[in-house]
Design a protein around this motif. Structure first.
Motif, mmCIF file in Angstrom:
data_model
loop_
_atom_site.group_PDB
_atom_site.id
_atom_site.type_symbol
_atom_site.label_atom_id
_atom_site.label_comp_id
_atom_site.label_asym_id
_atom_site.label_seq_id
_atom_site.Cartn_x
_atom_site.Cartn_y
_atom_site.Cartn_z
ATOM 1 N N GLU A 1 74.670 100.697 -68.301
ATOM 2 C CA GLU A 1 74.027 101.228 -69.501
ATOM 3 C C GLU A 1 73.413 100.118 -70.348
ATOM 4 O OE1 GLU A 1 76.163 105.469 -70.231
ATOM 5 O OE2 GLU A 1 77.028 103.765 -71.316
ATOM 6 N N GLN A 2 74.086 98.991 -70.455
ATOM 7 C CA GLN A 2 73.517 97.875 -71.211
ATOM 8 C C GLN A 2 72.195 97.414 -70.601
ATOM 9 O OE1 GLN A 2 76.416 94.720 -71.514
ATOM 10 N NE2 GLN A 2 77.967 96.081 -72.378
ATOM 11 N N PHE A 3 72.189 97.230 -69.286
ATOM 12 C CA PHE A 3 70.981 96.708 -68.653
ATOM 13 C C PHE A 3 69.943 97.801 -68.419
ATOM 14 C CE2 PHE A 3 73.437 93.010 -68.592
ATOM 15 C CZ PHE A 3 72.557 91.941 -68.440
ATOM 16 N N GLY A 4 70.363 99.047 -68.372
ATOM 17 C CA GLY A 4 69.390 100.133 -68.407
ATOM 18 C C GLY A 4 68.674 100.167 -69.744
ATOM 19 N N THR A 5 69.419 99.899 -70.822
ATOM 20 C CA THR A 5 68.805 99.825 -72.151
ATOM 21 C C THR A 5 67.838 98.665 -72.233
ATOM 22 O OG1 THR A 5 70.781 100.807 -73.165
ATOM 23 C CG2 THR A 5 69.280 99.616 -74.620
ATOM 24 N N LEU A 6 68.240 97.504 -71.705
ATOM 25 C CA LEU A 6 67.348 96.342 -71.718
ATOM 26 C C LEU A 6 66.075 96.616 -70.917
ATOM 27 C CD1 LEU A 6 69.978 93.492 -71.272
ATOM 28 C CD2 LEU A 6 68.487 93.827 -73.258
ATOM 29 N N GLU A 7 66.215 97.267 -69.773
ATOM 30 C CA GLU A 7 65.038 97.595 -68.964
ATOM 31 C C GLU A 7 64.113 98.544 -69.711
ATOM 32 O OE1 GLU A 7 62.352 97.564 -65.919
ATOM 33 O OE2 GLU A 7 64.122 96.283 -66.072
ATOM 34 N N ALA A 8 64.689 99.467 -70.489
ATOM 35 C CA ALA A 8 63.858 100.371 -71.283
ATOM 36 C C ALA A 8 63.167 99.630 -72.421
ATOM 37 C CB ALA A 8 64.722 101.506 -71.846
ATOM 38 N N LEU A 9 63.819 98.609 -72.965
ATOM 39 C CA LEU A 9 63.218 97.816 -74.039
ATOM 40 C C LEU A 9 62.136 96.876 -73.528
ATOM 41 C CD1 LEU A 9 66.442 96.817 -76.023
ATOM 42 C CD2 LEU A 9 64.598 98.283 -76.867
ATOM 43 N N ALA A 10 62.343 96.307 -72.338
ATOM 44 C CA ALA A 10 61.409 95.321 -71.789
ATOM 45 C C ALA A 10 61.154 95.650 -70.321
ATOM 46 C CB ALA A 10 61.979 93.917 -71.933
ATOM 47 N N PRO B 1 83.939 111.192 -57.365
ATOM 48 C CA PRO B 1 84.401 111.498 -58.730
ATOM 49 C C PRO B 1 83.365 111.212 -59.814
ATOM 50 C CG PRO B 1 86.103 110.340 -57.501
ATOM 51 C CD PRO B 1 84.876 110.323 -56.640
ATOM 52 N N TYR B 2 82.423 110.291 -59.536
ATOM 53 C CA TYR B 2 81.411 109.932 -60.538
ATOM 54 C C TYR B 2 80.052 110.571 -60.254
ATOM 55 C CZ TYR B 2 84.742 106.259 -61.852
ATOM 56 O OH TYR B 2 85.859 105.572 -62.247
ATOM 57 N N ALA B 3 80.014 111.549 -59.364
ATOM 58 C CA ALA B 3 78.719 112.127 -58.976
ATOM 59 C C ALA B 3 77.986 112.741 -60.162
ATOM 60 C CB ALA B 3 78.923 113.168 -57.875
ATOM 61 N N ARG B 4 78.719 113.186 -61.178
ATOM 62 C CA ARG B 4 78.079 113.816 -62.337
ATOM 63 C C ARG B 4 78.158 112.932 -63.583
ATOM 64 N NH1 ARG B 4 79.941 120.006 -62.701
ATOM 65 N NH2 ARG B 4 78.247 119.984 -64.250
ATOM 66 N N VAL B 5 78.437 111.645 -63.353
ATOM 67 C CA VAL B 5 78.442 110.657 -64.437
ATOM 68 C C VAL B 5 77.143 109.859 -64.342
ATOM 69 C CG1 VAL B 5 79.607 108.662 -65.457
ATOM 70 C CG2 VAL B 5 80.947 110.505 -64.399
ATOM 71 N N HIS B 6 76.418 109.782 -65.439
ATOM 72 C CA HIS B 6 75.101 109.144 -65.411
ATOM 73 C C HIS B 6 75.037 107.981 -66.393
ATOM 74 C CE1 HIS B 6 73.868 112.704 -63.202
ATOM 75 N NE2 HIS B 6 74.318 113.450 -64.199
ATOM 76 N N ALA B 7 74.490 106.871 -65.930
ATOM 77 C CA ALA B 7 74.212 105.743 -66.811
ATOM 78 C C ALA B 7 72.923 106.040 -67.563
ATOM 79 C CB ALA B 7 74.069 104.457 -66.011
ATOM 80 N N VAL B 8 72.979 105.959 -68.865
ATOM 81 C CA VAL B 8 71.833 106.289 -69.713
ATOM 82 C C VAL B 8 71.584 105.129 -70.676
ATOM 83 C CG1 VAL B 8 70.937 107.893 -71.440
ATOM 84 C CG2 VAL B 8 72.342 108.756 -69.555
ATOM 85 N N PRO B 9 70.331 104.640 -70.743
ATOM 86 C CA PRO B 9 69.128 105.053 -70.020
ATOM 87 C C PRO B 9 69.249 104.798 -68.513
ATOM 88 C CG PRO B 9 68.547 103.724 -71.947
ATOM 89 C CD PRO B 9 70.029 103.589 -71.749
ATOM 90 N N GLY B 10 68.560 105.637 -67.742
ATOM 91 C CA GLY B 10 68.609 105.506 -66.301
ATOM 92 C C GLY B 10 67.814 106.575 -65.606
ATOM 93 N N PRO B 11 67.907 106.622 -64.273
ATOM 94 C CA PRO B 11 67.091 107.542 -63.482
ATOM 95 C C PRO B 11 67.309 109.016 -63.794
ATOM 96 C CG PRO B 11 68.033 105.829 -62.092
ATOM 97 C CD PRO B 11 68.686 105.709 -63.432
ATOM 98 N N VAL B 12 68.458 109.390 -64.368
ATOM 99 C CA VAL B 12 68.695 110.793 -64.682
ATOM 100 C C VAL B 12 67.657 111.317 -65.665
ATOM 101 C CG1 VAL B 12 70.274 110.361 -66.617
ATOM 102 C CG2 VAL B 12 70.495 112.472 -65.285
ATOM 103 N N GLN B 13 67.002 110.413 -66.402
ATOM 104 C CA GLN B 13 65.993 110.815 -67.384
ATOM 105 C C GLN B 13 64.590 110.863 -66.783
ATOM 106 O OE1 GLN B 13 67.190 107.514 -69.765
ATOM 107 N NE2 GLN B 13 68.095 108.810 -71.347
ATOM 108 N N GLY B 14 64.475 110.546 -65.505
ATOM 109 C CA GLY B 14 63.166 110.538 -64.867
ATOM 110 C C GLY B 14 62.963 109.250 -64.097
#
Length: 374
Positions: A117-126, A181-194
Motif C-alpha cells: 500500500e505504501q508503494f502503491g501510493t508512491l506509484e500513484a503520486l509519481a 485466505p487473502y484472495a479478497r484482500v486488496h492493496a489500495v492504491p492498486g490494480p483493484v481500482q483499474g
C-alpha cells in the motif's frame, strides 16, 4: 516458506523491464545513481538533513543521474531515513523525472500488505518513477529489530523472506488465487481500482543469499559494496550464474552501492570521509551517534585496532579530486562488470555531499542545465 517455483510465478506476473535500465549520459561507462542515507552531522538536525536530501534529488535529476534511493535504518542517531516511503513522497513532490526508490525497505520489519500500500501510493503520486528495493536484514541491531516486529523472533523475518516476497508481489499485482485466505484482500492504491503499473522489484543484499534468489527469479540485483566490498565479485558472479530470464529481465542487471566523495582537494575529501569512517567505527562498536565533525575526527586518538578498521574501511571508499574519483569508479566498473553505480557520499557536511554529486557529474560531463539547490 514459499518455494522458488511458487515465488517465481508471483514475480513473473509483473513486468517493468524498461524501468530497470538507464541511459548512459556524458562519458560515464554505466548509469550513475544516488544512495541517500540522510546522514545527520554533529551540530545539525534531521530537518536540515532532509532539506539536503531534496537538494541532492533536484541536483541529481538536473545532472542526469538515473535514480535516487533512500535506505531504511533504525535507532541510528546519525541516519534520518527510518521511513523511506515518507521521504520518497517528499522527494517526489520536489522532482519530476528522476526515478525514486528504496535501497531498501527491510521487508521482515513490515507486513507485506503495508509495503504494497505504501508503494502503491508512491506509484500513484509519481507514476512510472518508483522502484521497490527489498532487503532481508533488519537495518538495525537485534534489540531494535525485535521492537520493530512487536516482540517477534528476530530469525523469523530473514528465514521467511521468500514467503514474504511472494506475498508482497501478489498484493502488488492483486492476483492471489481463488481460495487463498487473502484472495479478497486488496492493496489500495492498486490494480483493484483499474489498470495500474506497479513499481519494479529489486533484491538487495551483501551476501550470496539475495544474489542467488534474485538470479533465480530473474530480478535486478543491488549489492552493498559500500559496506561489504570483499564479497562483491563473488556475489555478482553467483547472481549472473544463477540468473534465469523472466518477464522482468532477459539478462542480469547488477547495481552496486559505492561510497564515493569528490572535493576540490584531496585533503578536503579525506576530511569528510574520515568523519564517515569514524561514525561507522562507533556504530560497529555499539556506540552509534551523530556523524562527527572533521575537527573531531582529525583529533581522535585511534588505537591500533581502530586504525586498522579505519584504514580497511577507507580502502573501499572512492574519494579525492573529481578526476581521481572518476578514475576510481571506472576501475570499479571494469573490475566488477557492474551495470550501474549507486553513489553514496557520506560525510559530516550536507553541503559537502551535495557538492560531491555535482563534481562527479562534472567529471563525467553530465548535463549541467538547471542544476541548483531546491
Amino acid at each position: 516458506m514459499a518455494d522458488t517455483g511458487d515465488l517465481r510465478g508471483a514475480v513473473d506476473a509483473g513486468g517493468a523491464a524498461d524501468a530497470v535500465r538507464g541511459t548512459v549520459r556524458g562519458s560515464a561507462p554505466v548509469p550513475l545513481s544516488v544512495l541517500d542515507l540522510v546522514t545527520v552531522g554533529a551540530g545539525s538536525t534531521a530537518h536540515a538533513s532532509l532539506r539536503t536530501s531534496v537538494e541532492i534529488a533536484r541536483l541529481a535529476e538536473a545532472r542526469g543521474y538515473h535514480r535516487h534511493w533512500v535506505a531504511e535504518h533504525h535507532s541510528m542517531p546519525g541516519v534520518a531515513s527510518s521511513s523511506p516511503a515518507v521521504i520518497l513522497a517528499h522527494l517526489a513532490a520536489h522532482t519530476s523525472r528522476i526515478r525514486l526508490g528504496s535501497g531498501g525497505v527491510m521487508l521482515p520489519n513490515h507486513a507485506p500488505l503495508a509495503i504494497a500500500e505504501q508503494f502503491g501510493t508512491l506509484e500513484a503520486l509519481a507514476p512510472g518513477r518508483i522502484d521497490l528495493g527489498l532487503g532481508r536484514a533488519p537495518g538495525t541491531d537485534g534489540r531494535t529489530a525485535t521492537a520493530l516486529r512487536g516482540g517477534g523472533r528476530l530469525d523469523e523475518g530473514a528465514e521467511d523472506f521468500p514467503r514474504q516476497l511472494a506475498e508482497l508481489t501478489r498484493f502488488l499485482d492483486d492476483d492471489f488465487p481463488d481460495g487463498h485466505p487473502y484472495a479478497r484482500v486488496h492493496a489500495v492504491p492498486g490494480p483493484v481500482q483499474g489498470p495500474a503499473a506497479r513499481p519494479p522489484l529489486w533484491l538487495l543484499g551483501s551476501s550470496g543469499f539475495s544474489a542467488n534468489l534474485a538470479g533465480q527469479l530473474g530480478l535486478p540485483f543491488a549489492y552493498a559494496h559500500h559496506f561489504s566490498a570483499a564479497g562483491t565479485i563473488p556475489a555478482l558472479e553467483l547472481y549472473r550464474r544463477s540468473f534465469r530470464p523472466s518477464a522482468v529481465l532477459a539478462e542480469p542487471y547488477a547495481l552496486i552501492g559505492v561510497s564515493a566523495l569528490a572535493a576540490e582537494t584531496e585533503e578536503a575529501a579525506h576530511a569528510q570521509v574520515l568523519t564517515g569512517a569514524l561514525s561507522m567505527l562507533r556504530l560497529r562498536s555499539g556506540r552509534p551517534g551523530l556523524v562527527p565533525t572533521p575537527e573531531e575526527a582529525a583529533a581522535y586518538s585511534f588505537s591500533s585496532l581502530e586504525r586498522e578498521f579505519i584504514d580497511s574501511w577507507l580502502a573501499n571508499v572512492v574519494y579525492g579530486i573529481p578526476d581521481a574519483v572518476r578514475d576510481g569508479l571506472d576501475a570499479l566498473v571494469k573490475r566488477t562488470g557492474a551495470d550501474e553505480l549507486m553513489l553514496t557520499a557520506t560525510g559530516h557536511s550536507g553541503a559537502a555531499r551535495l557538492r560531491s554529486y555535482g563534481l562527479v557529474a562534472d567529471a563525467y560531463g553530465l548535463p549541467a542545465e538547471g542544476a541548483g539547490p531546491a
